[in-house]
Design a protein around this motif. Structure first.
Motif, short mmCIF file in Angstrom:
data_model
loop_
_atom_site.label_atom_id
_atom_site.label_comp_id
_atom_site.label_asym_id
_atom_site.label_seq_id
_atom_site.Cartn_x
_atom_site.Cartn_y
_atom_site.Cartn_z
N GLN A 60 0.31 -1.36 0.04
CA GLN A 60 0.05 0.27 -0.14
C GLN A 60 0.51 1.35 0.12
O GLN A 60 0.35 2.15 -0.68
N HIS A 64 0.37 2.56 -3.76
CA HIS A 64 -0.95 3.10 -3.79
C HIS A 64 -0.45 4.79 -3.06
O HIS A 64 -1.08 5.95 -3.68
N GLY A 65 -0.14 4.73 -1.79
CA GLY A 65 0.55 6.16 -1.93
C GLY A 65 -0.27 6.38 -0.78
O GLY A 65 -1.71 5.75 -0.53
N GLY A 67 -3.33 8.61 0.99
CA GLY A 67 -4.63 9.51 1.11
C GLY A 67 -5.86 8.76 1.70
O GLY A 67 -5.75 7.80 2.23
N VAL A 69 -9.61 7.14 1.41
CA VAL A 69 -10.02 6.49 0.49
C VAL A 69 -11.55 6.22 0.65
O VAL A 69 -12.41 6.75 0.10
N GLU A 95 -3.97 1.35 7.42
CA GLU A 95 -5.27 1.79 7.84
C GLU A 95 -5.61 2.99 8.90
O GLU A 95 -5.26 2.23 9.48
N SER A 311 -5.10 14.78 -0.70
CA SER A 311 -5.36 13.51 -1.46
C SER A 311 -5.74 12.56 -1.42
O SER A 311 -6.31 12.17 -0.41
N VAL A 313 -6.72 8.68 -2.99
CA VAL A 313 -6.68 7.17 -3.22
C VAL A 313 -7.68 6.37 -4.51
O VAL A 313 -8.66 6.02 -3.19
N THR A 316 -8.87 1.28 -8.48
CA THR A 316 -7.97 1.12 -9.91
C THR A 316 -9.43 1.09 -10.94
O THR A 316 -9.41 1.18 -11.80
#
Length: 473
Positions: A60, A64-65, A67, A69, A95, A311, A313, A316
């Protein structure tokens, strides 16, 4: 990043780093191997837990970086700041789950902030409201001076122990405890800081290539990416998608080679994470508070919450669909074959004979006889508001090699702003010699067909000569 100035909503964190606190082990590159008859101890189970946890955090953090969710709204609610439930992923891949709202008393926070920054209060004057005199701002009120304070609201990782169960006493434990906690509850705490963590934006060359960043001072990598972007832009539209892909792969390979985990001096945690613990927090909002302090009395004025600094996330599936946003244009351009007509070499326009002769060059030889006065149109616009003038073309000549065009005008253009239109469309366009197809427009432009080409339109700014310039359109 400075230490958080306010910690609100924490529930007894027992480990906030990837290797801090023995209750949350992290071993992304260490796995348990078992065999029949082995005697396993507590450490073995910690390796078992830490491997799966470490793999997930590793993925993660790098893939993904950090940010948000979902959720985590920030808003003012009376004298409080409220952060709603939500989920985020921090810079270490953990998380951050906020199950219920967290509240922060603005008055208490402002008072604590003033105690830490007494020198910053009172330097900004209160601006009078519209329609009031400058002296009205403190007249009869005894109000102090108002200081705008800007801070950032962060979500950071926190955990607590839960669910005590009976346990055998450790012979070495002088307290002789007969129970221990069997659960670690992971969550988030809300903090306020004067300095936000720097944004994690890897792949600088790729971002410059795609126009997301500008090269900085002494930025050789950024300048290289800008040069590559210019080369891709000069490729004909039908070949640009493949050229962009090749450039992306090349620059991404250079970027990824230079990536490395961030380290602090004296760092003792495993060097697998992209950022350090101090830079792992997730920015939720920027907060601007007008603070007034007068003889120990603290007042909170206007509060502005800016959540757009966070930011997000993206899932996909959303990323997959976003990649199709410009695909129809690229696919259409790639499938449309260019007929190979001559194009304008840019920059090649040159004015001679007191601007009564225009010369330009083309990429391929032009067919003899294809250049007539209708093939090139020249107009000029008066900056004083008298409108457009049509500047008459007397004749057009093509040099013997077919690569240079000479346009003779009856007089120099009437006004300073001159528009030159070289026709590849209409009844009498310029035509190529081999292949025998219409003029295709500017070099690097979109594909042109065998029946209809493209016009090339350019704007020139020519200074007027009072002795020869016309005065009316």
């Amino acid at each position: 990043m400075t230490a958080p100035e306010t910690d609100h909503g924490g529930t007894g964190p027992c480990g906030s780093g990837p290797c801090a606190g023995d209750d949350l082990p992290v071993h992304p590159f260490l796995a348990l191997r078992v065999a029949f008859g082995m005697l396993l101890c507590e450490d073995d189970f910690r390796v078992l837990m830490g491997n799966a946890r470490g793999k997930l955090m590793l993925h993660q953090a790098w893939q993904h970086g950090p940010g948000v969710v979902w959720g985590l709204p920030v808003r003012r609610d009376g004298d409080e700041l409220r952060v709603g439930p939500g989920l985020a992923v921090d810079g270490l891949g953990r998380e951050l789950h906020l199950e219920s709202s967290r509240r922060l008393s603005l008055r208490k926070w402002v008072k604590a902030w003033i105690e830490k920054h007494p020198e910053a209060v009172g330097k900004a004057e209160v601006r009078p409201e519209a329609g009031k005199r400058e002296t009205d701002k403190t007249e009869g009120t005894g109000a102090g001076k108002r200081t705008p304070v800007k801070v950032w609201i962060l979500a950071e990782f926190a955990s607590r122990l839960d669910s005590p169960v009976p346990a055998l006493a450790d012979p070495c434990d002088v307290t002789r405890r007969h129970d221990d906690f069997s659960r670690v509850v992971e969550g988030a705490r809300i903090t306020v800081t004067a300095i936000p963590p720097p944004p994690w934006r890897p792949y600088h060359r790729v971002r410059v290539l795609l126009g997301l960043e500008e090269p900085g001072k002494d930025d050789s990598a950024g300048r290289e990416a800008r040069r590559v972007a210019d080369e891709v832009a000069a490729v004909p539209a039908g070949e640009r998608a493949r050229a962009l892909l090749a450039a992306l792969r090349r620059l991404a390979a250079e970027d990824v080679t230079g990536l490395a985990p961030e380290k602090d001096e004296g760092e003792v945690c495993p060097s697998w994470a992209p950022v350090t613990e101090d830079h792992a927090g997730v920015v939720l909002a920027a907060l601007t508070v007008e603070v007034t302090e007068d003889e120990g009395c603290v007042e909170v004025g206007k509060v502005t919450v800016d959540p757009w600094v966070r930011s997000a996330v993206l899932p996909t599936t959303t990323v997959q669909e976003l990649t199709c946003a410009l695909a129809p244009g690229l696919i259409g351009a790639a499938r449309e074959d260019d007929a190979g007509g001559p194009r304008l070499v840019r920059p090649s326009l040159r004015w001679c004979r007191e601007n009564r002769l225009l010369e330009f060059r083309v990429t391929k030889p032009l067919a003899p006889g294809s250049a007539e006065v209708e093939s090139v149109e020249i107009t000029s616009l008066d900056s004083g508001g008298r409108g457009w003038a049509t500047d008459e073309v007397s004749r057009i000549r093509i040099t013997d090699d077919g690569l240079c065009v000479l346009v003779d005008l009856d007089q120099r253009p009437a006004y300073e702003t001159v528009r030159v239109r070289i026709r590849g469309t209409g009844p009498k366009p310029l035509y190529g010699r081999d292949p025998h197809v219409p003029f295709a427009g500017v070099d690097g432009g979109p594909p042109a067909g065998p029946d209809e080409g493209h016009d090339a339109v350019l704007t020139e700014h020519l200074p007027l000569a009072p002795a020869t310039g016309r005065t009316e359109a």
